[in-house]
Scaffold this active site. Structure first.
Site, PDB file in Angstrom:
ATOM      1  N   HIS A 136      65.215  46.438  52.695  1.00  0.00           N
ATOM      2  CA  HIS A 136      64.757  46.780  54.270  1.00  0.00           C
ATOM      3  C   HIS A 136      63.301  46.492  54.413  1.00  0.00           C
ATOM      4  O   HIS A 136      62.551  47.104  54.420  1.00  0.00           O
ATOM      5  CB  HIS A 136      64.770  48.267  54.487  1.00  0.00           C
ATOM      6  CG  HIS A 136      64.648  48.629  55.927  1.00  0.00           C
ATOM      7  ND1 HIS A 136      65.644  49.491  56.588  1.00  0.00           N
ATOM      8  CD2 HIS A 136      63.949  48.262  57.014  1.00  0.00           C
ATOM      9  CE1 HIS A 136      65.403  49.540  57.811  1.00  0.00           C
ATOM     10  NE2 HIS A 136      64.195  48.730  58.079  1.00  0.00           N
ATOM     11  N   HIS A 164      60.185  44.079  56.276  1.00  0.00           N
ATOM     12  CA  HIS A 164      59.702  43.269  57.298  1.00  0.00           C
ATOM     13  C   HIS A 164      58.564  42.384  56.969  1.00  0.00           C
ATOM     14  O   HIS A 164      57.669  42.792  56.081  1.00  0.00           O
ATOM     15  CB  HIS A 164      58.856  44.482  58.176  1.00  0.00           C
ATOM     16  CG  HIS A 164      59.621  45.313  58.804  1.00  0.00           C
ATOM     17  ND1 HIS A 164      60.076  45.536  60.263  1.00  0.00           N
ATOM     18  CD2 HIS A 164      60.469  46.638  58.599  1.00  0.00           C
ATOM     19  CE1 HIS A 164      60.771  46.262  60.702  1.00  0.00           C
ATOM     20  NE2 HIS A 164      61.090  47.044  59.728  1.00  0.00           N
ATOM     21  N   LYS A 213      70.575  41.148  61.601  1.00  0.00           N
ATOM     22  CA  LYS A 213      70.026  42.467  61.789  1.00  0.00           C
ATOM     23  C   LYS A 213      70.372  42.712  63.212  1.00  0.00           C
ATOM     24  O   LYS A 213      69.912  41.885  64.255  1.00  0.00           O
ATOM     25  CB  LYS A 213      68.668  42.679  61.368  1.00  0.00           C
ATOM     26  CG  LYS A 213      67.944  43.895  61.970  1.00  0.00           C
ATOM     27  CD  LYS A 213      68.613  45.044  61.062  1.00  0.00           C
ATOM     28  CE  LYS A 213      67.797  46.123  61.528  1.00  0.00           C
ATOM     29  NZ  LYS A 213      66.247  46.148  61.305  1.00  0.00           N
ATOM     30  N   HIS A 259      69.176  45.579  65.857  1.00  0.00           N
ATOM     31  CA  HIS A 259      68.196  46.450  66.107  1.00  0.00           C
ATOM     32  C   HIS A 259      68.122  47.045  67.424  1.00  0.00           C
ATOM     33  O   HIS A 259      68.019  45.982  68.336  1.00  0.00           O
ATOM     34  CB  HIS A 259      66.861  45.815  65.652  1.00  0.00           C
ATOM     35  CG  HIS A 259      65.524  46.974  65.304  1.00  0.00           C
ATOM     36  ND1 HIS A 259      64.950  47.753  66.616  1.00  0.00           N
ATOM     37  CD2 HIS A 259      65.065  47.427  64.225  1.00  0.00           C
ATOM     38  CE1 HIS A 259      64.057  48.422  65.878  1.00  0.00           C
ATOM     39  NE2 HIS A 259      64.283  48.271  64.554  1.00  0.00           N
ATOM     40  N   HIS A 267      70.363  48.906  63.066  1.00  0.00           N
ATOM     41  CA  HIS A 267      69.713  50.105  63.348  1.00  0.00           C
ATOM     42  C   HIS A 267      70.003  50.306  64.829  1.00  0.00           C
ATOM     43  O   HIS A 267      69.819  49.560  65.586  1.00  0.00           O
ATOM     44  CB  HIS A 267      68.109  49.510  63.175  1.00  0.00           C
ATOM     45  CG  HIS A 267      67.236  50.358  63.791  1.00  0.00           C
ATOM     46  ND1 HIS A 267      65.923  50.761  63.224  1.00  0.00           N
ATOM     47  CD2 HIS A 267      67.015  51.378  64.978  1.00  0.00           C
ATOM     48  CE1 HIS A 267      65.281  51.841  64.025  1.00  0.00           C
ATOM     49  NE2 HIS A 267      65.930  52.183  64.903  1.00  0.00           N
ATOM     50  N   HIS A 292      68.704  53.143  58.002  1.00  0.00           N
ATOM     51  CA  HIS A 292      68.153  54.386  58.657  1.00  0.00           C
ATOM     52  C   HIS A 292      69.461  55.401  59.030  1.00  0.00           C
ATOM     53  O   HIS A 292      69.511  56.097  59.886  1.00  0.00           O
ATOM     54  CB  HIS A 292      67.502  54.189  60.095  1.00  0.00           C
ATOM     55  CG  HIS A 292      66.349  53.297  60.053  1.00  0.00           C
ATOM     56  ND1 HIS A 292      65.139  53.614  59.103  1.00  0.00           N
ATOM     57  CD2 HIS A 292      65.743  52.197  60.604  1.00  0.00           C
ATOM     58  CE1 HIS A 292      64.325  52.842  59.154  1.00  0.00           C
ATOM     59  NE2 HIS A 292      64.647  52.010  59.993  1.00  0.00           N
ATOM     60  N   HIS A 310      57.006  50.552  66.552  1.00  0.00           N
ATOM     61  CA  HIS A 310      57.496  50.494  67.775  1.00  0.00           C
ATOM     62  C   HIS A 310      57.083  50.044  69.104  1.00  0.00           C
ATOM     63  O   HIS A 310      57.700  50.155  70.161  1.00  0.00           O
ATOM     64  CB  HIS A 310      58.909  51.401  68.067  1.00  0.00           C
ATOM     65  CG  HIS A 310      59.717  51.489  66.780  1.00  0.00           C
ATOM     66  ND1 HIS A 310      60.657  50.408  66.566  1.00  0.00           N
ATOM     67  CD2 HIS A 310      59.744  52.059  65.807  1.00  0.00           C
ATOM     68  CE1 HIS A 310      61.185  50.605  65.488  1.00  0.00           C
ATOM     69  NE2 HIS A 310      60.748  51.665  64.595  1.00  0.00           N
ATOM     70  N   ASP A 329      61.346  49.563  54.281  1.00  0.00           N
ATOM     71  CA  ASP A 329      60.822  49.669  55.788  1.00  0.00           C
ATOM     72  C   ASP A 329      59.321  49.337  55.690  1.00  0.00           C
ATOM     73  O   ASP A 329      58.711  50.035  56.442  1.00  0.00           O
ATOM     74  CB  ASP A 329      61.125  51.020  56.575  1.00  0.00           C
ATOM     75  CG  ASP A 329      61.208  50.567  57.942  1.00  0.00           C
ATOM     76  OD1 ASP A 329      61.149  49.454  58.475  1.00  0.00           O
ATOM     77  OD2 ASP A 329      61.637  51.671  58.817  1.00  0.00           O
TER      78      ASP A 329
END
EC number: 3.5.1.5
Length: 573
Positions: free
Chosen positions: A141, A143, A224, A226, A253, A279, A327, A367
């Site tokens: 996971h 980024h 992915k 999201h 997600h 998650h 976010h 994450d």
């Protein structure tokens, strides 16, 4: 005949069968179940390097040339900790792959030497005696926000990254997506010279099948979905339909706000197909408040991330601000604040601990920079195992040592993510034929900082002292890049995992990459039962009003830890 006490034997050659080792400063103990390199029945000519020792010409070192099969490297007398067992062995590496776990040496002078561990003049030695060896960690996971995460990951024992991003763009900071073939090509080029295996995820939030096929041909390894891009039932179904046809994984997600449906609607859209549920936890996102219930389903491969690992007295306090930043939310907007607060639930964070210990949540990722810390995947995993040992005692089958629990937890960041994403033919365990992506630990620092990180058979990262000192050990001893981290060597010892269609479409010819492109494989038939030691499917219920979690009918009470191992005893900050 001279006899050695166990203590003296361990001093000379490292621990052997029946000896127990504490992992860092945790309550976790492992017991060696087999010694293939020496110990009872084989003691007397262990492969040990050094002045006056065994691995010398015409003694432990024979005449075998590389052309005759001598390994390139042997790690001597190391304790291997993997999902399949805890043993001691000499580990042979050749052409960047593991060739044997057994007894190394010279068969002309020694008994029981494995035919693939015949030490010759071309063989390098890494002394593993008294140390622990694990497979290179897989962060499932990631980024890709800044390139400096590579250094932090390697320094924490990670050798493979699964995720997405293009740098510090808002989409990448939030969603682990590398969108489109142009961005994918540039990221594959940018990552070419790092000692890290890479599996990029494309954007699955679309009902356009052609846009997804375009990304697959461009070099992503999967998709992915999201919520920040809209994880609607229609997008989930469309993405899984393409994934089934292409043979790739989908990471999800889901919809925290329940705008397009509830967890039951998402499960209906998934329709029994294999999916990696990101998650599956108490604060990372996804259907509030009951996303954690998906861990009970046979087709769902669940993971959680390290900011909530383990549940402590500080976990809740740090999460709100992290969430607002990650976010792109504003504390001035009441709806944004309510969204953030809905994701942070102490009861489900606490339940995450137990579900990991039961083997119901199968994987742990970072994450990275999006609430999680990429250098702490391994560390947080073992802190969780320690907390559960203190609260629940030994697992079934353990008595005096924690082999079952340790094998379960090491699988969460090695073999389980490899299986989930179709990488297990190449990486994920210390087994013959796989890439020699290995992490060597001093037991006192296990899970905290590696002694050395071996990438594709070459030392890429290591604890190293002052380079101007007369020996390698004077302070400051820091995790530092080694020759295996140089770009050409890194490319030769690392791979990009891509969709099979990318290779069929000629991606290797279109991009000027130095490393191998390897297709993911055997993904769509996978289910929870394929997660080694992490295949439990308990009944999970979350009260929609109180957020109380019941697992197989029993309420799991919150008991956040006030103190952890592997923390301030090792770190100044």
């Amino acid at each position: 005949m001279t006899e050695l006490s166990r203590a003296r034997y361990a001093e000379l050659f490292g621990p052997t069968t029946g000896d127990r080792i504490r992992l860092a400063d945790t309550d976790l103990l492992i017991e060696i179940t087999e010694d293939r390199s020496g110990g009872p029945g084989l003691a007397g000519d262990e492969a040990v390097f050094g002045g006056g020792k065994v691995l010398r010409e015409s003694m432990g070192q024979g005449r075998a040339t590389r052309a005759e099969g001598a390994p390139d490297t042997v790690i001597t007398g190391v304790v291997v900790v993997d999902h399949w067992g805890i043993i001691k062995a000499d580990v042979g590496i050749r052409d960047g792959r593991i060739v044997a776990l057994g007894k190394a040496g010279n068969p002309d002078t020694m008994s029981g030497v494995h035919p693939d561990l015949v030490v010759g003049p071309s063989t390098e030695i890494i002394a593993g005696n008294g140390k622990i060896l694990t497979a290179g960690g897989i962060d499932c996971h990631v980024h890709f926000i800044c390139p400096q995460i590579m250094d932090e990951a390697l320094g924490g024992g990670i050798t493979t990254m699964i995720g997405g991003g293009t740098g510090p763009a808002e989409g990448s900071k939030a969603t682990t997506v590398t969108p489109g073939s142009w961005h994918t090509a540039r990221m594959l080029e940018a990552l070419d010279g790092w000692p890290m295996n890479i599996a990029l995820l494309g954007k699955g939030n679309t009902v356009s099948s052609e846009s997804m096929w375009e990304q697959l041909r461009g070099g992503v390894s999967g998709f992915k979905l999201h919520e920040d891009w809209g994880s609607t039932p229609a997008a989930i179904d469309a993405c899984l339909t393409v994934a089934d046809a292409a043979g790739v994984q989908v990471a999800l997600h889901s919809d925290t706000l329940n705008e397009a449906g509830f967890v039951e609607d998402t499960l209906a859209a998934i329709a029994g197909r294999a999916i990696h549920a990101y998650h599956t936890e108490g604060a990372g996102g996804g259907h509030a408040p009951d996303i954690i219930t998906v861990a009970a389903h046979a087709n769902v491969l669940p993971s959680s991330t390290n900011p909530t690992r383990p549940h402590t007295v500080n976990t809740l306090d740090e999460h709100l601000d992290m969430l607002m930043v990650c976010h792109h939310l504003s504390p001035k907007i009441p709806e944004d604040l309510a969204f953030a607060e809905s994701r942070i639930r102490p009861s489900t964070i606490a339940a995450e601990d137990l579900l990991h210990d039961l083997g119901a949540i199968s994987m742990i990722g970072s994450d990275s920079q999006a609430m999680g810390r990429i250098g702490e995947v391994v560390l947080r995993t073992w802190q969780t195992a320690h907390v559960m040992k203190r609260r629940r005692g030994f697992l079934a089958g353990d008595n005096g040592a924690d082999n079952q629990r340790v094998q379960r937890y090491v699988a969460k960041y090695t073999i389980c993510p490899a299986v989930a994403h179709g990488l297990e033919a190449e990486i994920g365990s210390v087994e013959v034929g796989k890439l020699a992506d290995l992490v060597l630990w001093d037991p006192a620092f296990f899970g905290v900082r590696p002694h050395a990180v071996i990438k594709g058979g070459m030392i890429a990262w290591a604890a190293m002292g002052d380079a101007n000192a007369s020996i390698p050990t004077p302070q400051p001893v820091l995790p530092r890049p080694m020759f295996g981290a140089a770009p050409k060597a890194a490319a030769a010892t690392s791979v990009h995992f891509v969709a099979p269609h990318a290779l069929e479409d000629g991606l290797a010819d279109r991009l000027d990459l130095s490393r191998r492109l390897v297709p993911v494989a055997n993904v769509r038939s996978r289910g929870k039962s394929d997660m080694p030691r992490n295949d439990a499917q308990p009944r999970i219920e979350v009260d929609p009003d109180t957020f109380t979690v019941r697992i197989d009918g029993d309420v799991w009470e919150e008991q956040p830890a006030a103190e952890l191992p592997m923390a301030q005893r090792y770190f100044l900050f």
